[in-house]
Design an enzyme around this catalytic site. Structure first.
Site, PDB file in Angstrom:
ATOM      1  N   ASP A  34       0.838  -1.198   0.000  1.00 56.42           N
ATOM      2  CA  ASP A  34       0.000   0.000   0.000  1.00 56.42           C
ATOM      3  C   ASP A  34       0.871   1.244   0.000  1.00 56.42           C
ATOM      4  O   ASP A  34       1.982   1.252   0.543  1.00 56.42           O
ATOM      5  CB  ASP A  34      -0.909   0.029   1.233  1.00 56.42           C
ATOM      6  N   ARG A  35       0.349   2.307  -0.554  1.00 52.64           N
ATOM      7  CA  ARG A  35       1.129   3.536  -0.698  1.00 52.64           C
ATOM      8  C   ARG A  35       1.697   4.058   0.628  1.00 52.64           C
ATOM      9  O   ARG A  35       2.873   4.446   0.679  1.00 52.64           O
ATOM     10  CB  ARG A  35       0.283   4.618  -1.373  1.00 52.64           C
TER      11      ARG A  35
END
Length: 244
Positions: free
Chosen positions: A73-74
């Site tokens: 995930d970012r």
């Protein structure tokens, strides 16, 4: 839910970012805020940065092949693998599909988990429009079974370091499953932490990845150092306990 805007400073991948590299694979210590593959934000993706690094390092004027093996995930930091050949990509995909890759994460939470160690099983459904995953205690239509093991490593200044070993790999899995324990990850206001980080990061770090090399057939064991951001650094001694 309001759209999160990430500050994504432009930088080039350097030798300092590389955790492991051979002719087939390359592992990077991902910075929180980097997007692994291009999306509608238009921000430069990590895979493009790694392609440029390889092309420059090995003098490839026509560019370099790079395959995305898995994603983070970012707002998550830590070790992420890429394949430098199509053969390695195909075989790494098979290892992930066969659950032959062991990943270990570290998470910082504000609440002590009860119990302090255990196994969590949920059925998750992701809403792609809102980019949010919901956990159910039983199977529902369209859900994916998700499982992880966790254990408390220690406490520091009212924060708790948890080691997480995901058995499955689902979108936002660790984030939403820890939130079901009343242990939202620090900075993760999407899943229950009261406030987000000004750096748009969360305290979830992909610490370690282990597998048998798909070409060399040798054990590979890669660690990613904790982010040097003034907060994670303080957990280094506890993280060392987890490492041993």
């Amino acid at each position: 839910m309001a759209r999160v805007e990430f500050h994504n400073p432009q930088y080039d991948v350097t030798d300092n970012d590389v955790l492991y590299e051979d002719n087939h694979l390359i592992a990077i210590n991902k910075r929180a805020g980097d997007i692994v593959q291009v999306d509608d934000t238009g921000d430069e993706s990590l895979d493009e940065k790694v392609k440029k690094y390889i092309a420059k390092k090995y003098n490839k004027p026509n560019g370099a092949f790079l395959g995305v093996v898995h994603r983070l995930d970012r707002p998550v930091s830590g070790v992420i693998m890429f394949a430098k050949t199509s053969k390695a990509l195909e075989r790494m995909n098979a290892l992930f599909k066969g659950r032959e890759v062991h990943k270990t994460y570290l998470a910082v939470v504000r609440n002590r988990p009860v119990p302090e160690s255990g196994n969590l099983v949920h059925w998750l459904i992701k809403n792609p429009q809102k980019n949010v995953t919901k956990a159910h205690d039983h199977e529902v239509t369209g859900s994916m079974r998700s499982e992880l093991n966790y254990k408390l490593i220690g406490e520091l200044n009212g924060y708790y370091l948890i080691e997480v070993d995901p058995i499955t790999g689902r979108p936002h899995q660790i984030r939403v499953q820890l939130s079901t324990l009343n242990c939202p990850i620090v900075g993760d206001n999407k899943y229950g932490y009261p406030r987000g980080s000004l750096k748009k990061s969360i305290c979830l770090h992909a610490r370690r990845i282990q597998f048998i090399h798909p070409i060399k057939k040798e054990p590979v064991d890669i660690y990613a150092k904790l982010p040097q951001d003034g907060f994670w650094d303080k957990f280094e001694s506890l993280a060392h306990i987890a490492k041993t």
